[in-house]
Design a protein around this motif. Sequence first.
Motif, short mmCIF file in Angstrom:
data_model
loop_
_atom_site.label_atom_id
_atom_site.label_comp_id
_atom_site.label_asym_id
_atom_site.label_seq_id
_atom_site.Cartn_x
_atom_site.Cartn_y
_atom_site.Cartn_z
N ASN A 37 0.83 -1.22 0.00
CA ASN A 37 0.00 0.00 0.00
C ASN A 37 0.86 1.26 0.00
O ASN A 37 0.57 2.22 -0.70
CB ASN A 37 -0.91 0.04 1.23
N GLU A 38 1.91 1.22 0.82
CA GLU A 38 2.79 2.38 0.92
C GLU A 38 3.48 2.64 -0.41
O GLU A 38 3.59 3.78 -0.87
CB GLU A 38 3.84 2.15 2.03
N VAL A 46 0.36 3.56 5.58
CA VAL A 46 -1.01 3.85 5.14
C VAL A 46 -1.86 2.58 5.10
O VAL A 46 -3.05 2.64 4.81
CB VAL A 46 -1.05 4.53 3.75
N GLY A 47 -1.26 1.41 5.40
CA GLY A 47 -2.03 0.15 5.40
C GLY A 47 -2.59 -0.14 6.79
O GLY A 47 -2.86 0.78 7.56
N TYR A 48 -2.74 -1.41 7.09
CA TYR A 48 -3.39 -1.82 8.33
C TYR A 48 -2.60 -1.37 9.56
O TYR A 48 -3.17 -0.81 10.51
CB TYR A 48 -3.57 -3.35 8.32
N SER A 49 -1.28 -1.60 9.54
CA SER A 49 -0.52 -1.17 10.73
C SER A 49 -0.52 0.35 10.84
O SER A 49 -0.47 0.89 11.94
CB SER A 49 0.91 -1.73 10.76
N GLY A 50 -0.61 1.03 9.70
CA GLY A 50 -0.69 2.49 9.71
C GLY A 50 -1.96 2.97 10.38
O GLY A 50 -1.97 3.96 11.11
N LYS A 51 -3.05 2.23 10.15
CA LYS A 51 -4.32 2.61 10.76
C LYS A 51 -4.20 2.54 12.29
O LYS A 51 -4.68 3.43 13.01
CB LYS A 51 -5.40 1.63 10.27
N ILE A 52 -3.54 1.51 12.76
CA ILE A 52 -3.36 1.35 14.21
C ILE A 52 -2.45 2.46 14.75
O ILE A 52 -2.80 3.14 15.71
CB ILE A 52 -2.75 -0.03 14.53
N ARG A 54 -1.67 5.39 13.44
CA ARG A 54 -2.23 6.73 13.30
C ARG A 54 -3.36 6.99 14.28
O ARG A 54 -3.66 8.14 14.60
CB ARG A 54 -2.67 6.97 11.85
N SER A 55 -4.00 5.92 14.80
CA SER A 55 -5.06 6.14 15.78
C SER A 55 -4.49 6.61 17.13
O SER A 55 -5.22 7.13 17.97
CB SER A 55 -5.90 4.87 15.96
N LYS A 140 -1.51 0.13 22.10
CA LYS A 140 -1.79 1.58 21.99
C LYS A 140 -1.62 2.26 23.33
O LYS A 140 -1.00 3.33 23.43
CB LYS A 140 -3.24 1.80 21.51
#
Length: 154
Positions: A37-38, A46-52, A54-55, A140
């Motif tokens: 994705n990146e 910007v993929g799945y680990s990015g979602k985590i 960035r949250s 997190k």
Amino acid sequence: MRFTCTNCNLYKTCKSPIWSDGDNYNVMFVGEAPGKNEDEQGRPFVGYSGKILRSVLKEPYYITNIVKCRPPNNRTPTDAEVNACLPHLIHQIDSIKPKVVVLLGVSAQKLLRFYNPTVKIIKHSHPMAAVYSGSVEKWKEELQEKLNKILLNP
Ligand code: URA
């Protein structure tokens, strides 16, 4: 920054090196390497680990990877690739001088084998490790706690 680096062979198979995202110079997050994705979007995480990741980022941030080009099939970068790419990360840290550098996972933590940082370092596991062990919420919370300790108590 847009130039082709030939320090290792990954430039031959990736679309282009992915340098960073964000413009906050307090906190620098360092991951492993861009994935599919990146590579397609030209931004790190910007993929799945990015979602985590960035949250967790309430503040502005700066995100990069220890290896700037996508390894084929998203494999783990080799030590030779990490070493070849290190001058880029060291240049980023030395020029940006963040308050804290967060090294996410084993590959990113290889920085410490070769570089004696003058900035504060947080070691934390990679977000995908938290996914595999079913502990994303704990991951997190612990990251936030480590960040607060440094950012709220300078
Ligand atoms: N995306 C990145 O940019 N880096 C990682 O380590 C994982 C996903």
